[in-house]
Enzyme design. Structure first.
Site, PDB file in Angstrom:
ATOM      1  N   LYS A 201     -40.147  34.704  41.755  1.00 54.66           N
ATOM      2  CA  LYS A 201     -39.158  35.771  41.500  1.00 54.66           C
ATOM      3  C   LYS A 201     -39.909  37.021  41.094  1.00 54.66           C
ATOM      4  O   LYS A 201     -40.965  36.945  40.456  1.00 54.66           O
ATOM      5  CB  LYS A 201     -38.201  35.371  40.378  1.00 54.66           C
TER       6      LYS A 201
HETATM    7  P1  NAD Z   1     -25.265  42.562  42.960  1.00 50.69           P
HETATM    8  O1  NAD Z   1     -26.110  43.629  42.405  1.00 50.69           O
HETATM    9  O2  NAD Z   1     -24.829  42.639  44.387  1.00 50.69           O
HETATM   10  O3  NAD Z   1     -23.922  42.399  42.090  1.00 50.69           O
HETATM   11  C1  NAD Z   1     -23.908  42.240  40.702  1.00 50.69           C
HETATM   12  C2  NAD Z   1     -22.500  42.542  40.219  1.00 50.69           C
HETATM   13  O4  NAD Z   1     -22.391  42.194  38.841  1.00 50.69           O
HETATM   14  C3  NAD Z   1     -22.095  44.010  40.326  1.00 50.69           C
HETATM   15  O5  NAD Z   1     -20.757  44.074  40.779  1.00 50.69           O
HETATM   16  C4  NAD Z   1     -22.164  44.503  38.857  1.00 50.69           C
HETATM   17  O6  NAD Z   1     -21.288  45.565  38.598  1.00 50.69           O
HETATM   18  C5  NAD Z   1     -21.737  43.247  38.159  1.00 50.69           C
HETATM   19  N1  NAD Z   1     -22.101  43.199  36.745  1.00 50.69           N
HETATM   20  C6  NAD Z   1     -23.257  43.518  36.136  1.00 50.69           C
HETATM   21  N2  NAD Z   1     -23.164  43.322  34.804  1.00 50.69           N
HETATM   22  C7  NAD Z   1     -21.911  42.849  34.586  1.00 50.69           C
HETATM   23  C8  NAD Z   1     -21.192  42.464  33.421  1.00 50.69           C
HETATM   24  N3  NAD Z   1     -21.747  42.497  32.224  1.00 50.69           N
HETATM   25  N4  NAD Z   1     -19.920  42.046  33.592  1.00 50.69           N
HETATM   26  C9  NAD Z   1     -19.342  41.995  34.802  1.00 50.69           C
HETATM   27  N5  NAD Z   1     -19.974  42.353  35.912  1.00 50.69           N
HETATM   28  C10 NAD Z   1     -21.229  42.775  35.813  1.00 50.69           C
HETATM   29  O7  NAD Z   1     -26.031  41.192  42.669  1.00 50.69           O
HETATM   30  P2  NAD Z   1     -25.869  39.798  43.397  1.00 50.69           P
HETATM   31  O8  NAD Z   1     -26.900  39.706  44.448  1.00 50.69           O
HETATM   32  O9  NAD Z   1     -24.439  39.558  43.704  1.00 50.69           O
HETATM   33  O10 NAD Z   1     -26.333  38.822  42.210  1.00 50.69           O
HETATM   34  C11 NAD Z   1     -25.435  38.400  41.175  1.00 50.69           C
HETATM   35  C12 NAD Z   1     -25.978  37.107  40.606  1.00 50.69           C
HETATM   36  O11 NAD Z   1     -26.097  36.133  41.659  1.00 50.69           O
HETATM   37  C13 NAD Z   1     -27.375  37.208  39.985  1.00 50.69           C
HETATM   38  O12 NAD Z   1     -27.474  36.302  38.911  1.00 50.69           O
HETATM   39  C14 NAD Z   1     -28.279  36.754  41.108  1.00 50.69           C
HETATM   40  O13 NAD Z   1     -29.524  36.276  40.648  1.00 50.69           O
HETATM   41  C15 NAD Z   1     -27.426  35.657  41.699  1.00 50.69           C
HETATM   42  N6  NAD Z   1     -27.790  35.291  43.045  1.00 50.69           N
HETATM   43  C16 NAD Z   1     -27.695  36.178  44.082  1.00 50.69           C
HETATM   44  C17 NAD Z   1     -28.075  35.761  45.349  1.00 50.69           C
HETATM   45  C18 NAD Z   1     -27.949  36.651  46.552  1.00 50.69           C
HETATM   46  O14 NAD Z   1     -28.237  36.203  47.661  1.00 50.69           O
HETATM   47  N7  NAD Z   1     -27.529  37.893  46.392  1.00 50.69           N
HETATM   48  C19 NAD Z   1     -28.552  34.461  45.575  1.00 50.69           C
HETATM   49  C20 NAD Z   1     -28.611  33.582  44.497  1.00 50.69           C
HETATM   50  C21 NAD Z   1     -28.227  34.012  43.246  1.00 50.69           C
END
Ligand code: NAD
Length: 417
Positions: free
Chosen positions: A106
């Site tokens: 990561k």
């Molecule tokens: P992203 O940046 O697309 O979205 C994150 C969202 O969370 C945004 O809408 C933001 O406004 C919101 N957010 C941030 N802080 C917040 C809070 N305190 N309360 C409510 N909402 C809040 O990110 P993503 O890619 O969707 O990732 C989100 C999670 O999923 C992370 O933990 C990431 O590690 C995990 N994840 C993502 C992927 C992927 O393929 N994108 C894969 C595995 C895991």
């Protein structure tokens, strides 16, 4: 809220919990709880006004026993060395849970991308890719998108790497745009595995996800797509949030319209819902399914007492602290862990890498079918492990399966004599 849990300590506690059900000596356990190496670097980037700013960045390579290190790159002001170490460990065990041939890695940069222009972000990303060049590659370590990064950043990393190496090697990163070697279905993959995990979980519990009420915290890539796919299988998504708060409609929201509104104004609360809520109110709504899809530590031990959902499917990495896990287990809330539920992202990244290496591209239908097979097989393996070995919960079952696979690979190659 109590003081935020350190995500790296949370990861280590999760490994300890599973190791208690395995025959693992102290030296091996220490190896399972710590990364192999961490790059820490300071990137000098010229801003548009001619000044130079320094950005702290990290890449953690947790475990390479099962294949190249694999994991996303996060741009966020709260990125820290311990957060990146934790996320790399979760990647190692996630890849093992779904049995794809990768280790865990990561990366992250301490930056709020909203404060910088696209040209500045491109220079920042290319500076990071230059630092990463000696340690990444399709057989070494393969970055991917995470919070605040996406196709654009992946394309920049790929181009920087290929230019410096004088080669074409699209499999050096995944999550690219389709014309740069990206896979069909990659953008939806994380949300899809969340939906599939929820569907399987409800079936396992003797219920049906169709008609279930759902709240989703975080409306980015993982959360908004999970919400849409859950709506498509008949669930009623009643609340969705971003960092500004939540839109709430007890009769069910239109998830696509909510996303369109967020794309327009930047705030999901601008969607025309009867009520808005705080994020804390969303997390404690009386719903059938809660999907935390924002960041780590969304629910701590204190808040866990107020959670009213029956089932939690973790789309984010590490959204529950170990204290919250204990409280929710005592209260019979069924928790389906991140290292299974959000593994769709890395699974389709794996498919992307396979396609890049073969220079032969699959249809979206094939990607979705293969993903469904991987997630359903992994879910079944966890349920049989949970039942046969009488384990306390799904998270422990997931770590037991994953650790056994990592240990088998290490022992077979004689890495840890
Ligand atoms: P992203 O940046 O697309 O979205 C994150 C969202 O969370 C945004 O809408 C933001 O406004 C919101 N957010 C941030 N802080 C917040 C809070 N305190 N309360 C409510 N909402 C809040 O990110 P993503 O890619 O969707 O990732 C989100 C999670 O999923 C992370 O933990 C990431 O590690 C995990 N994840 C993502 C992927 C992927 O393929 N994108 C894969 C595995 C895991």
């Amino acid at each position: 809220m109590s003081e935020a849990a350190n995500p790296f300590e949370s990861l280590q506690e999760q490994v300890d919990d599973a190791a208690a059900h395995l025959d693992v000596d102290a030296g091996t356990l220490a190896r399972l709880k710590n990364p192999e190496r961490v790059l820490e670097t300071n990137l000098s980037v010229e801003l548009d006004d001619g000044s130079v700013e320094l950005f702290r960045a990290y890449r953690s390579q947790f475990n390479g026993a099962r294949g190249p290190y694999k994991g996303g790159v996060r741009y966020h002001p709260q990125v820290s060395r311990d957060e990146v170490k934790a996320l790399s460990g979760w990647m190692a065990y996630k890849c093992a849970v779904v049995d794809i041939p990768y280790g865990g890695g990561k990366g992250g940069i301490v930056v709020d991308p909203d404060d910088y222009s696209e040209a500045e972000l491109e220079r920042l990303t290319r500076a990071f890719a230059t630092e990463l060049r000696p340690i990444i590659g399709e057989d070494r370590d393969i970055p991917a998108p995470d919070v605040n990064t996406g196709r654009r950043e992946m394309n920049w990393i790929k181009d920087t790497y290929e230019t410096l190496e004088n080669t074409t090697e699209p499999g050096v990163v995944t999550g690219k745009a389709p014309d740069s070697g990206g896979s069909a279905g990659r953008v939806e993959a994380t949300g899809r595995s969340v939906m599939l995990t929820a569907r399987e979980a409800f079936e396992y519990l003797g219920e049906d996800v169709e008609g279930a009420t759902v709240a989703v915290q975080g409306y980015g890539n993982a959360g908004s797509i999970a919400a849409r796919l859950l709506e498509d299988v008949g669930a009623s998504v009643v609340a969705v949030s971003d960092s500004g708060g939540a839109a709430y409609d007890p009769d069910g929201l239109d998830t696509r319209a909510a996303k369109a509104r967020k794309n327009e104004t930047g705030e999901v609360t601008d969607y025309d819902a009867p009520e808005t809520l705080t994020n804390e109110e969303l997390l404690t709504l009386d719903v059938d399914l809660l999907v935390p899809a924002a960041l780590e530590n969304a629910i701590d031990g204190e808040l866990a007492h107020e959670v009213e959902a029956d089932v939690i499917v973790e789309a984010a990495n590490g959204p529950l602290t170990p204290d919250a896990d204990d409280v929710l287990a005592d209260r019979d809330v069924h928790v389906y862990p991140d290292i299974l539920a959000n593994a769709g992202g890395v699974t389709v990244s794996y498919f992307e890498w396979v396609q890049n290496r073969q220079r032969f591209y699959w249809s979206e239908e094939r990607v979705n079918e293969e993903l469904e097979t991987v997630i359903v097989d992994a879910f079944d393996r966890l349920t049989s492990t949970l039942e046969e070995r009488d384990l306390p919960n799904f998270r422990t079952a997931a770590y037991v399966v994953a650790i056994e696979r990592v240990l088998a690979a290490s022992e077979q190659s004689g890495v840890w004599p």
